[in-house]
Design a protein around this motif. Sequence first.
Motif, PDB file in Angstrom:
ATOM      1  N   GLN A 147      56.966   4.406  -8.083  1.00 37.73           N
ATOM      2  CA  GLN A 147      55.718   5.128  -8.305  1.00 37.73           C
ATOM      3  C   GLN A 147      54.927   4.470  -9.427  1.00 37.73           C
ATOM      4  O   GLN A 147      55.474   3.786 -10.288  1.00 37.73           O
ATOM      5  CB  GLN A 147      56.014   6.593  -8.659  1.00 37.73           C
ATOM      6  N   TYR A 252      41.389   6.686  -9.449  1.00 39.60           N
ATOM      7  CA  TYR A 252      42.496   7.534  -9.005  1.00 39.60           C
ATOM      8  C   TYR A 252      42.511   7.628  -7.477  1.00 39.60           C
ATOM      9  O   TYR A 252      43.564   7.480  -6.848  1.00 39.60           O
ATOM     10  CB  TYR A 252      42.360   8.927  -9.616  1.00 39.60           C
ATOM     11  N   TYR A 267      52.088   8.532  -6.776  1.00 34.39           N
ATOM     12  CA  TYR A 267      51.836   8.951  -8.148  1.00 34.39           C
ATOM     13  C   TYR A 267      52.928   9.929  -8.568  1.00 34.39           C
ATOM     14  O   TYR A 267      53.187  10.918  -7.869  1.00 34.39           O
ATOM     15  CB  TYR A 267      50.487   9.648  -8.272  1.00 34.39           C
ATOM     16  N   PHE A 271      51.731  12.053 -13.731  1.00 32.13           N
ATOM     17  CA  PHE A 271      50.486  11.308 -13.620  1.00 32.13           C
ATOM     18  C   PHE A 271      49.433  12.133 -12.868  1.00 32.13           C
ATOM     19  O   PHE A 271      48.272  12.205 -13.286  1.00 32.13           O
ATOM     20  CB  PHE A 271      50.766   9.979 -12.924  1.00 32.13           C
TER      21      PHE A 271
END
Length: 601
Positions: A147, A252, A267, A271
């Motif tokens: 991740q 993002y 993610y 996070f």
Amino acid sequence: MQRLGLISLFSLLVGCQSDQLGPRPRAPHVAAAAASDEGPPSEYPFGGDTYRYSGAFAGTPAPPLMCQPGTTSGATYDGFLVAEVDNTSLDARLQIPGGTGPFPLVALIHGYAGSKTSSGDIASQLLAEGYAVLRYSTRGFGESWGQVNLADVNLEIADLRSMIGHVMDDANCNLDPAKVAVTGASYGGGHSWLALLQPTFETPSHTIVHIVAVAPIAPWTDLFYSLLPNGRTNASIDGFGGLKLSFVNGLYASGIRDDAARPYPNYPDYFAAWHAWINVTEPNASDPLWLQIRDGIAGYRSIYWQQEFWNNAVHNRIPIFQVQGFTDDLFPLPEAKRMLLALNQVEPGYPITSYFGDIGHPRARNKPAEVDYVLSLIKPWLAAYLKGGTPPAPKIYLALTRPSSEGFVRSNVLVLDDWNQFSTSTASKTWEDEPRPLVNPITFAQSGITWDPLVMEGSEELKPYVENPPPSALVSTSYASYKVKAKQLSGGGDLTIAGQPTVTLDGFVTGHRVQLNVRLIEEAAGVEYLITRGTYTIDAGVGVEIGQRRIVIPTYGNYWRVPESHKIRLEISNVDSPYLTPSREPSTTIISRVRLDVPIR
């Protein structure tokens, strides 16, 4: 992303540090604020790191990357390499140039949301120069397992050493462990800087590897300042600034992976929770969740705050070629300037070469001719350290930025030995107008505009940006503007801005937190150009009125020429959205005696 409630977010974030699934590293001690504008940070006790080992998401290294005996010259090898820190399988590609080795190696790290196939044009040029090129998808991106931990020193930067170590230990790859360089743009640039923490390391088979040069392109050096600028370039943790709303949410979104072969979130929980928290709450240095975010981003993902670097690694004097954009609103000029000045204060004459121009993330244009010019500077610099020869003297290259309609011109590049040579004088203008009120619109409906993920991914590979950035919202109750002709500032003739203009004003603030934003705009015949912008946040603490202040707001800076007949417009507002999230705290600021100071040459 599913919006989490604040209560569940609090519970999730509180558990993030204690559930690292790995040993808790010793917290670095670094600076609360630099002693001067030119120095490194002094010590500050950050809390522990927040990160996630891959655990069940580590994957298997199938097929493994292995060089074949007798077929190395001109070969390309694909496969998985295992990160030693937690056995995560990362998808990698090693390309070997033609000829006989051992070959110098360049590790080329992709931008955010990229993969081992990113920056293929740069990889091809490096191969043509006789370098072996290692690219791999960092954890959580491309087809790599694990991740995303956002270039954490305990994971991604350890991974970088693992990847280099594995190919060095494969004798069939025929690589030279004494001749290694690291480069990359944006996310890869952040990796490049952090590689300096441990430039010499031992591989699993006890080979000693030496990173002898790094070339960070459009990177951050203080990620906390980059994402939440407070106007104090070397003291980002001293009062948190406003979030770069459009950039953070665009990045993002670009990084979310949807891959049936990797059926898990790329993610980690902390996070995703960090992202939700910074979008729905006001930055707050008393909030334990915000402190965790500060500690994680500044303390463990930013080269500027690494005390180990300033105490020890900096004395290795590893050569650096940094590239930064005057017009990059994500990672602007201060990201490079702080390191240039601090390195030379700690180690006078440090071998750092710098290029500043119209390169990087939007609104930078990445004109192909300028990108090619920058690469033409990096190539002989890199050859001096990987192939041998006389290293070039450190220089500062500063390219005059021009509108997108104008091409890049090499003769517009200034070459200096010292940053202080950039501007030769300062032009000033003071407006003694009636005081003007700026009322922060706490009910302002923040724009949902974010950068198109495709635009962001393109900028990570220095692709041309030909669109127009989203305009800033204008709120009449929180807006003041001032104008001056270029020839008035220059004393006659065109005005050449060379550095970071500042705006100084008297402000009486009713409220405990205020965000003041400035924009400097050239008014041409029917056309406007954003020259530079800046922001400054004051936070006195809940229940404490800010009151009367003399406020100095720095801008990011530029190298820009304004024709004498054109005007410069200074805008001051609480709002620069969608670029920055407006403050949610009520405030009224009465501003007067506004002065603009412009470094010129």
